[in-house]
Design an enzyme around this catalytic site. Structure first.
Site: not given
Ligand code: CO8
Length: 257
Positions: A65, A108, A111, A131
């Site tokens: 998400a 997500g 999922e 999450e």
């Molecule tokens: N949301 C928003 N932006 C994101 C997300 C995200 N989930 N993941 C990555 N991005 C963005 C980063 O903010 C970054 O943007 P910016 O350059 O503007 O700062 C860009 O994508 C690249 O990301 P990273 O620099 O972090 O890239 P890395 O290669 O260093 O890391 C990762 C990659 C490991 C995937 C890291 O980005 C990460 O941990 N992301 C978050 C993963 C996460 O926690 N996901 C769960 C989210 S909560 C959720 O899904 C709840 C589900 C419930 C309902 C589902 C609804 C759809």
């Protein structure tokens, strides 16, 4: 139709839906969720489409998400919008949907992949429900579908620790149907989808519905349901054609009726 966050390609009777928010690793914001749901509704109504492939980029199927969109939400907003209810359309699609996953499928994103009928993974794929590290829990079926897919112990470990698992582990535990080299993933997914789309559509839809029944019903009810579906297929043109073609040692010409 014009979309902002997804791209659609047609490959004969297969629709390829590509998530397209590359700068956010295909994070699932409300717009993207809505566009996926709209596109699938459109595919369901199009008689010329027999199977759908859902994919992302080489880096990410979807990194979850959109955390930036979610951070400031209030309970009232979330409850009143009920934005996650739009996923129900994906989970309830009648036509087969294959997830072709390369890179991250997290939260997500994992999922969404599990809402599809099966997952083909690139050797670069990484799955997880992280999450818990954000102070929340999976919200689109992760706690339920992961357990049914890989069993309680491993699902619990992934959900409680947020650990990511690679493609090989995901295949070993049954989350993934098959792994392909990253540069062959889409080709393999389209090949599977073309195979399915060429088969009799009524039989394909009934096969999908019958397999899904296994999630929701006791065994005896599921078997009874399957038997009714099996009998009903004898009313189709494609059953006569499929069996006649076998006996005449030729390829069947299915008309999806
Ligand atoms: N949301 C928003 N932006 C994101 C997300 C995200 N989930 N993941 C990555 N991005 C963005 C980063 O903010 C970054 O943007 P910016 O350059 O503007 O700062 C860009 O994508 C690249 O990301 P990273 O620099 O972090 O890239 P890395 O290669 O260093 O890391 C990762 C990659 C490991 C995937 C890291 O980005 C990460 O941990 N992301 C978050 C993963 C996460 O926690 N996901 C769960 C989210 S909560 C959720 O899904 C709840 C589900 C419930 C309902 C589902 C609804 C759809």
């Amino acid at each position: 139709m014009d979309y902002e966050t997804i791209e659609i390609e047609r490959h004969g009777r297969v629709a390829l839906l590509r998530l397209n928010r590359p700068r956010a690793l295909n994070a699932l914001n409300a717009k993207l969720i809505g566009e996926i749901a709209d596109a699938l509704t459109h595919f369901e109504a199009d008689a010329e489409i027999g199977c759908v492939v859902l994919t992302g980029s080489a880096e990410a199927f979807a990194a979850g998400a959109d955390i930036k969109e979610l951070r400031d939400k209030t309970v009232a907003e979330a409850y009143l919008d009920d934005f996650l209810a739009r996923w129900d359309g994906v989970a309830r699609a009648r036509k087969p949907v294959i997830a072709a996953v390369a890179g991250y499928a997290l939260g997500g994103g994992c999922e969404l992949a599990m809402m599809c009928d099966f997952i083909l993974a690139a050797d670069t794929a990484k799955f997880g429900q992280p999450e818990i590290k954000l102070g929340v829990i999976p919200g689109s079926g992760g706690t339920q579908r992961l357990v049914r897919s890989i069993g309680k112990s491993k699902a619990m470990e992934l959900v409680l620790t947020g650990r990511l698992m690679g493609a090989e582990e995901a295949e070993r535990c049954g989350l993934v149907a098959r792994i392909a080299p990253a540069d062959k993933l889409l080709e393999e997914a389209l090949k599977s989808a073309q195979t399915i789309a060429a088969l009799s559509l009524p039989a394909v839809l009934m096969a999908k519905e019958a397999v899904e029944r296994a999630y929701e019903t006791p065994l005896s009810e599921g078997v009874r349901f399957e038997r009714r579906m099996f009998y009903s297929l004898f009313a189709t043109h494609d059953q006569k054609e499929g069996m006649t073609a076998f006996i005449e040692k030729r390829s069947p010409k299915f008309e999806h009726r």
